[in-house]
Design an enzyme around this catalytic site. Sequence first.
Site, short mmCIF file in Angstrom:
data_model
loop_
_atom_site.label_atom_id
_atom_site.label_comp_id
_atom_site.label_asym_id
_atom_site.label_seq_id
_atom_site.Cartn_x
_atom_site.Cartn_y
_atom_site.Cartn_z
N ARG A 73 0.84 -1.20 0.00
CA ARG A 73 0.00 0.00 0.00
C ARG A 73 0.88 1.25 0.00
O ARG A 73 1.02 1.93 1.02
CB ARG A 73 -0.93 -0.01 1.20
CG ARG A 73 -2.03 -1.04 1.04
CD ARG A 73 -3.12 -0.83 2.06
NE ARG A 73 -4.44 -1.03 1.47
CZ ARG A 73 -5.57 -0.75 2.09
NH1 ARG A 73 -5.56 -0.23 3.28
NH2 ARG A 73 -6.72 -0.97 1.49
N GLN A 114 -1.03 2.21 -6.12
CA GLN A 114 -2.49 2.32 -6.01
C GLN A 114 -3.19 1.81 -7.27
O GLN A 114 -4.27 1.23 -7.18
CB GLN A 114 -2.88 3.77 -5.76
CG GLN A 114 -2.57 4.23 -4.35
CD GLN A 114 -3.00 5.67 -4.10
OE1 GLN A 114 -3.43 6.35 -5.03
NE2 GLN A 114 -2.88 6.13 -2.88
N ASP A 146 -3.76 -1.87 -6.82
CA ASP A 146 -4.33 -2.31 -5.55
C ASP A 146 -5.71 -2.94 -5.78
O ASP A 146 -6.75 -2.29 -5.68
CB ASP A 146 -4.43 -1.11 -4.60
CG ASP A 146 -4.79 -1.53 -3.18
OD1 ASP A 146 -5.08 -2.72 -2.97
OD2 ASP A 146 -4.79 -0.66 -2.30
N SER A 206 -8.31 -2.88 -2.84
CA SER A 206 -9.08 -1.65 -2.72
C SER A 206 -10.15 -1.57 -3.81
O SER A 206 -11.27 -1.11 -3.56
CB SER A 206 -8.16 -0.43 -2.80
OG SER A 206 -7.32 -0.38 -1.67
N TYR A 229 -4.19 0.21 7.63
CA TYR A 229 -5.24 -0.60 8.25
C TYR A 229 -5.37 -0.24 9.72
O TYR A 229 -4.44 0.26 10.35
CB TYR A 229 -4.91 -2.09 8.13
CG TYR A 229 -5.04 -2.65 6.74
CD1 TYR A 229 -6.28 -2.94 6.20
CD2 TYR A 229 -3.91 -2.90 5.97
CE1 TYR A 229 -6.39 -3.46 4.92
CE2 TYR A 229 -4.01 -3.43 4.69
CZ TYR A 229 -5.26 -3.71 4.19
OH TYR A 229 -5.36 -4.23 2.92
#
Length: 523
Positions: free
Chosen positions: A121, A126, A129, A132, A230
Amino acid sequence: MKIGALKEVASGEARVAMTPQSAKDLQKLGHSCLIQKGAGEAAGFDDAAYEAAGVKVVTGVAVWKDAEIIAKVQPPTETEAEKLSEGQTLISFFYPAANEALLETAKGQGASVIAMDMVPRISRAQKMDALSSMANIAGYRAVIEAGNNFGRFFTGQVTAAGKVPPAKVLVVGAGVAGLAAIGTSTSLGAITLAFDVRPEVAEQIESMGAEFVYLDFEEQAQDGAATGGYAAPSSPEFREKQLEKFRELAPDVDIVITTALIPNRDAPVLWTKDMVEMMKPGSVIVDLAAERGGNCELTEKDQKIVTDNGVTIVGYTDFPSRMAAQSSLLYSTNVRHMMTDLTPGKDGVVVHDMEDDVIRGATVTHQGEITWPPPPPKTQAIAAQPKKDKPKVLTPEEKRAEELAAFKDATKRQVTLLAAGGALMLLIGAYAPASFMQHFVVFALACFVGFQVIWNVSHALHTPLMAVTNAISGIIVVGALLQIGSGNWLVVFLSFIGVLIASINIVGGFLVTRRMLAMFQKS
């Protein structure tokens, strides 16, 4: 390189790892694409669409045999893992912490495995990812699923047939899925409350139109940098205070969407049986953590149940698959971005660079070795929060002493400035002509009075810009008035213009300030 996509064998899985659009993009990198016959039909992509995009539609056996890179969504079964050959690369979700046997099989086959769930992360990653991407869809779909099982509108309405109150939605956990649920819920018109153990997400929640649920509990704020963004496990005391707050909210909320899940851990129980019993008949709970046991104590994995008091609990684990077309588009784009990093020359040559943070982090087996767990990335996901010292609470005696010291300092500074200014004027007066000194004294006093009367006005009553502008304009007016009686017509004209323009500035400044203050007054 030949990139092949397989039809998913998991029950109910409708997603596909390659879409016609992603295949076109992969071909721009110099690769050729294969897909198993019928692999995209459940997601709405037929074989003709793939053929039109330049993809070769073949059997599953041909994909395993010919493709050098195989793309999947779900982790491979043991049978599929045994079909991997030396030098092949598998790109899919893999969950290595829970699939040690699969890791050993892939290692034994000499294949490389890139786990899309292990993409670090960091900002640069991104675009890859996939967790996500899927969580975003799950959060959106959770609200739609809740609405499907809820007996009223989300938004409030007043009609000739009666008044409909707005639904009250509580979202527990404000990660990617939680924020997606909050955005969908508020856009549908529901009153949305949200809770998260990370206080730094309060601004994100409130910016989306929801209300952040605060706890009356003093505990050091968690640093999201340590856990890659997280949430970390909470203390028992915090958990008790959290449950107490949820019990307070339970009778009032109509829909609860729980998303609290820490990677590689069982889901924490946050919505207990007694909270469910407190809820109104017709209420709905959608548990996005059902795959790891659920945040609700009564959740049953992959089931929808209705309790004795009429509360519907949805424990589905396939929310992304229920929106297979959208999920496939996003996931295939994540895979394509991974292939872009693996093909730096865009010439069809894969470079598996184990020095690259993203590739190294996602690779769980490579060249006959298990490379999981990876070392921490050189770049943190988010910057660590600076430590903030709590402001010291002063006693009344300390406050008085502090104010007295500040007053003495200000007085000493002003006396020093006045003394220095007086000495300077005496020094200038000893050599300057009398006519100059008369004007100079007026100028010095005007500056002093202007500083004390205008500059020191509290900005709560007068904006800094207007304070300085009016001070300058006031000096211009005073100077122009002194010169307007001159015998020279040019001086009189310029003085009149100066007074006119400066007066417009002053009046306009007060009018603007008045309008600004009116914005903070109740009508």
